[in-house]
Design a protein around this motif. Structure first.
Motif, PDB file in Angstrom:
ATOM      1  N   GLY A  84      46.202 -43.446  18.044  1.00  0.00           N
ATOM      2  CA  GLY A  84      44.938 -43.991  17.563  1.00  0.00           C
ATOM      3  C   GLY A  84      45.018 -45.426  17.093  1.00  0.00           C
ATOM      4  N   GLU A  85      46.216 -45.972  16.919  1.00  0.00           N
ATOM      5  CA  GLU A  85      46.358 -47.372  16.523  1.00  0.00           C
ATOM      6  C   GLU A  85      46.376 -48.246  17.772  1.00  0.00           C
ATOM      7  OE1 GLU A  85      48.822 -46.786  12.387  1.00  0.00           O
ATOM      8  OE2 GLU A  85      49.969 -47.263  14.187  1.00  0.00           O
ATOM      9  N   ILE A  86      46.033 -49.511  17.605  1.00  0.00           N
ATOM     10  CA  ILE A  86      46.090 -50.462  18.714  1.00  0.00           C
ATOM     11  C   ILE A  86      46.996 -51.623  18.331  1.00  0.00           C
ATOM     12  CG2 ILE A  86      43.903 -49.850  19.792  1.00  0.00           C
ATOM     13  CD1 ILE A  86      42.582 -52.128  18.324  1.00  0.00           C
ATOM     14  N   ALA A  87      47.612 -52.226  19.342  1.00  0.00           N
ATOM     15  CA  ALA A  87      48.580 -53.299  19.082  1.00  0.00           C
ATOM     16  C   ALA A  87      48.289 -54.498  19.958  1.00  0.00           C
ATOM     17  CB  ALA A  87      49.997 -52.790  19.339  1.00  0.00           C
ATOM     18  N   PHE A  88      48.686 -55.659  19.472  1.00  0.00           N
ATOM     19  CA  PHE A  88      48.479 -56.908  20.193  1.00  0.00           C
ATOM     20  C   PHE A  88      49.732 -57.770  20.121  1.00  0.00           C
ATOM     21  CE2 PHE A  88      44.395 -55.496  18.692  1.00  0.00           C
ATOM     22  CZ  PHE A  88      43.588 -55.650  19.801  1.00  0.00           C
ATOM     23  N   LYS A  89      49.965 -58.520  21.164  1.00  0.00           N
ATOM     24  CA  LYS A  89      50.949 -59.593  21.186  1.00  0.00           C
ATOM     25  C   LYS A  89      50.194 -60.834  20.746  1.00  0.00           C
ATOM     26  CE  LYS A  89      52.027 -62.211  24.799  1.00  0.00           C
ATOM     27  NZ  LYS A  89      51.968 -63.530  24.244  1.00  0.00           N
ATOM     28  N   CYS A  90      50.677 -61.494  19.717  1.00  0.00           N
ATOM     29  CA  CYS A  90      49.951 -62.638  19.162  1.00  0.00           C
ATOM     30  C   CYS A  90      50.793 -63.905  19.225  1.00  0.00           C
ATOM     31  CB  CYS A  90      49.595 -62.374  17.707  1.00  0.00           C
ATOM     32  SG  CYS A  90      48.598 -60.900  17.467  1.00  0.00           S
ATOM     33  N   ASN A  91      50.115 -65.013  19.396  1.00  0.00           N
ATOM     34  CA  ASN A  91      50.740 -66.328  19.331  1.00  0.00           C
ATOM     35  C   ASN A  91      50.182 -67.064  18.122  1.00  0.00           C
ATOM     36  OD1 ASN A  91      51.999 -65.914  21.800  1.00  0.00           O
ATOM     37  ND2 ASN A  91      50.447 -67.009  22.953  1.00  0.00           N
ATOM     38  N   ARG A  94      46.835 -50.459  28.333  1.00  0.00           N
ATOM     39  CA  ARG A  94      48.137 -50.772  28.915  1.00  0.00           C
ATOM     40  C   ARG A  94      48.558 -52.226  28.715  1.00  0.00           C
ATOM     41  NH1 ARG A  94      45.564 -47.240  32.403  1.00  0.00           N
ATOM     42  NH2 ARG A  94      46.710 -45.328  32.770  1.00  0.00           N
ATOM     43  N   GLY A  95      48.101 -52.863  27.698  1.00  0.00           N
ATOM     44  CA  GLY A  95      48.468 -54.252  27.468  1.00  0.00           C
ATOM     45  C   GLY A  95      49.896 -54.397  26.956  1.00  0.00           C
ATOM     46  N   ARG A  96      50.305 -55.643  26.764  1.00  0.00           N
ATOM     47  CA  ARG A  96      51.675 -55.941  26.318  1.00  0.00           C
ATOM     48  C   ARG A  96      51.841 -55.855  24.817  1.00  0.00           C
ATOM     49  NH1 ARG A  96      53.032 -61.496  29.293  1.00  0.00           N
ATOM     50  NH2 ARG A  96      52.083 -62.133  27.368  1.00  0.00           N
ATOM     51  N   GLY A  97      50.765 -55.669  24.093  1.00  0.00           N
ATOM     52  CA  GLY A  97      50.824 -55.669  22.637  1.00  0.00           C
ATOM     53  C   GLY A  97      51.744 -54.634  22.042  1.00  0.00           C
ATOM     54  N   CYS A  98      51.724 -53.433  22.615  1.00  0.00           N
ATOM     55  CA  CYS A  98      52.595 -52.387  22.046  1.00  0.00           C
ATOM     56  C   CYS A  98      54.061 -52.744  22.246  1.00  0.00           C
ATOM     57  CB  CYS A  98      52.269 -51.031  22.639  1.00  0.00           C
ATOM     58  SG  CYS A  98      52.531 -50.896  24.406  1.00  0.00           S
ATOM     59  N   PHE A  99      54.404 -53.357  23.369  1.00  0.00           N
ATOM     60  CA  PHE A  99      55.798 -53.731  23.601  1.00  0.00           C
ATOM     61  C   PHE A  99      56.251 -54.811  22.628  1.00  0.00           C
ATOM     62  CE2 PHE A  99      54.408 -52.188  27.810  1.00  0.00           C
ATOM     63  CZ  PHE A  99      55.256 -51.094  27.889  1.00  0.00           C
ATOM     64  N   GLU A 100      55.410 -55.816  22.419  1.00  0.00           N
ATOM     65  CA  GLU A 100      55.753 -56.891  21.475  1.00  0.00           C
ATOM     66  C   GLU A 100      55.857 -56.340  20.060  1.00  0.00           C
ATOM     67  OE1 GLU A 100      56.877 -60.791  20.832  1.00  0.00           O
ATOM     68  OE2 GLU A 100      56.032 -60.186  22.754  1.00  0.00           O
ATOM     69  N   SER A 101      54.924 -55.482  19.682  1.00  0.00           N
ATOM     70  CA  SER A 101      54.906 -54.926  18.332  1.00  0.00           C
ATOM     71  C   SER A 101      56.099 -54.017  18.081  1.00  0.00           C
ATOM     72  CB  SER A 101      53.600 -54.165  18.095  1.00  0.00           C
ATOM     73  OG  SER A 101      52.515 -55.059  18.160  1.00  0.00           O
ATOM     74  N   LEU A 102      56.382 -53.122  19.025  1.00  0.00           N
ATOM     75  CA  LEU A 102      57.536 -52.239  18.874  1.00  0.00           C
ATOM     76  C   LEU A 102      58.833 -53.042  18.879  1.00  0.00           C
ATOM     77  CD1 LEU A 102      56.409 -49.319  21.191  1.00  0.00           C
ATOM     78  CD2 LEU A 102      56.588 -49.250  18.692  1.00  0.00           C
ATOM     79  N   GLY A 103      58.910 -54.059  19.723  1.00  0.00           N
ATOM     80  CA  GLY A 103      60.099 -54.907  19.780  1.00  0.00           C
ATOM     81  C   GLY A 103      60.323 -55.682  18.497  1.00  0.00           C
ATOM     82  N   ARG A 146      49.006 -54.652  10.443  1.00  0.00           N
ATOM     83  CA  ARG A 146      50.423 -54.766  10.118  1.00  0.00           C
ATOM     84  C   ARG A 146      50.981 -55.815  11.064  1.00  0.00           C
ATOM     85  NH1 ARG A 146      52.946 -50.157  11.533  1.00  0.00           N
ATOM     86  NH2 ARG A 146      51.115 -49.160  12.417  1.00  0.00           N
ATOM     87  N   VAL A 147      51.679 -56.782  10.533  1.00  0.00           N
ATOM     88  CA  VAL A 147      52.142 -57.930  11.312  1.00  0.00           C
ATOM     89  C   VAL A 147      53.633 -58.127  11.084  1.00  0.00           C
ATOM     90  CG1 VAL A 147      51.762 -60.381  11.803  1.00  0.00           C
ATOM     91  CG2 VAL A 147      49.886 -59.002  10.922  1.00  0.00           C
ATOM     92  N   LYS A 148      54.351 -58.393  12.168  1.00  0.00           N
ATOM     93  CA  LYS A 148      55.782 -58.660  12.038  1.00  0.00           C
ATOM     94  C   LYS A 148      56.179 -59.737  13.040  1.00  0.00           C
ATOM     95  CE  LYS A 148      60.040 -56.482  10.979  1.00  0.00           C
ATOM     96  NZ  LYS A 148      60.706 -55.264  10.650  1.00  0.00           N
ATOM     97  N   TYR A 149      56.967 -60.677  12.568  1.00  0.00           N
ATOM     98  CA  TYR A 149      57.448 -61.779  13.398  1.00  0.00           C
ATOM     99  C   TYR A 149      58.321 -61.239  14.525  1.00  0.00           C
ATOM    100  CZ  TYR A 149      59.887 -66.086  14.659  1.00  0.00           C
ATOM    101  OH  TYR A 149      60.420 -67.148  15.336  1.00  0.00           O
ATOM    102  N   ALA A 150      58.148 -61.790  15.719  1.00  0.00           N
ATOM    103  CA  ALA A 150      58.941 -61.371  16.874  1.00  0.00           C
ATOM    104  C   ALA A 150      59.960 -62.444  17.224  1.00  0.00           C
ATOM    105  CB  ALA A 150      58.038 -61.072  18.071  1.00  0.00           C
TER     106      ALA A 150
END
Length: 100
Positions: free
Chosen positions: A22-29, A5-14, A74-78
């Protein structure tokens, strides 16, 4: 707990990345590093990062993880100093112990 339930999926989808089960997502700085010592100076680089951020994301996008070559990021600028990152490939799970 069924889902991480981390914030990574929200940052990544946004940022415009898609996710599959099965994939995992992270909010990165993006951070700054002292090249002489290898120590992180700041966990957040300059917020005025609109030029460099997309270039760094494009460079990192599609990179296979060195110790897990079947897993690709997979990385995308937010915005500002942030990006979304999705890890795809076999054997991923939601048991994330540290993200710093």
């Amino acid at each position: 707990r069924e889902f991480y339930r981390g914030r990574g999926c929200f940052e990544s989808l946004g940022a415009g990345l898609t996710m599959k089960p099965g994939e995992i997502a992270f909010k990165c700085n993006f951070a700054t590093l002292d090249e002489d010592t290898g120590v992180v100076n700041s966990r957040r680089c300059d917020r005025n990062f609109e030029k460099e951020g997309p270039l760094l994301c494009a460079f990192l996008d599609g990179t296979a993880l060195p110790n897990f070559p079947e897993n690709v990021v997979r990385v995308k600028y937010a915005t500002e100093h942030r990006c979304g990152l999705v890890v795809e490939g076999p054997g991923l799970c939601d048991r994330i112990t540290s993200t710093d």
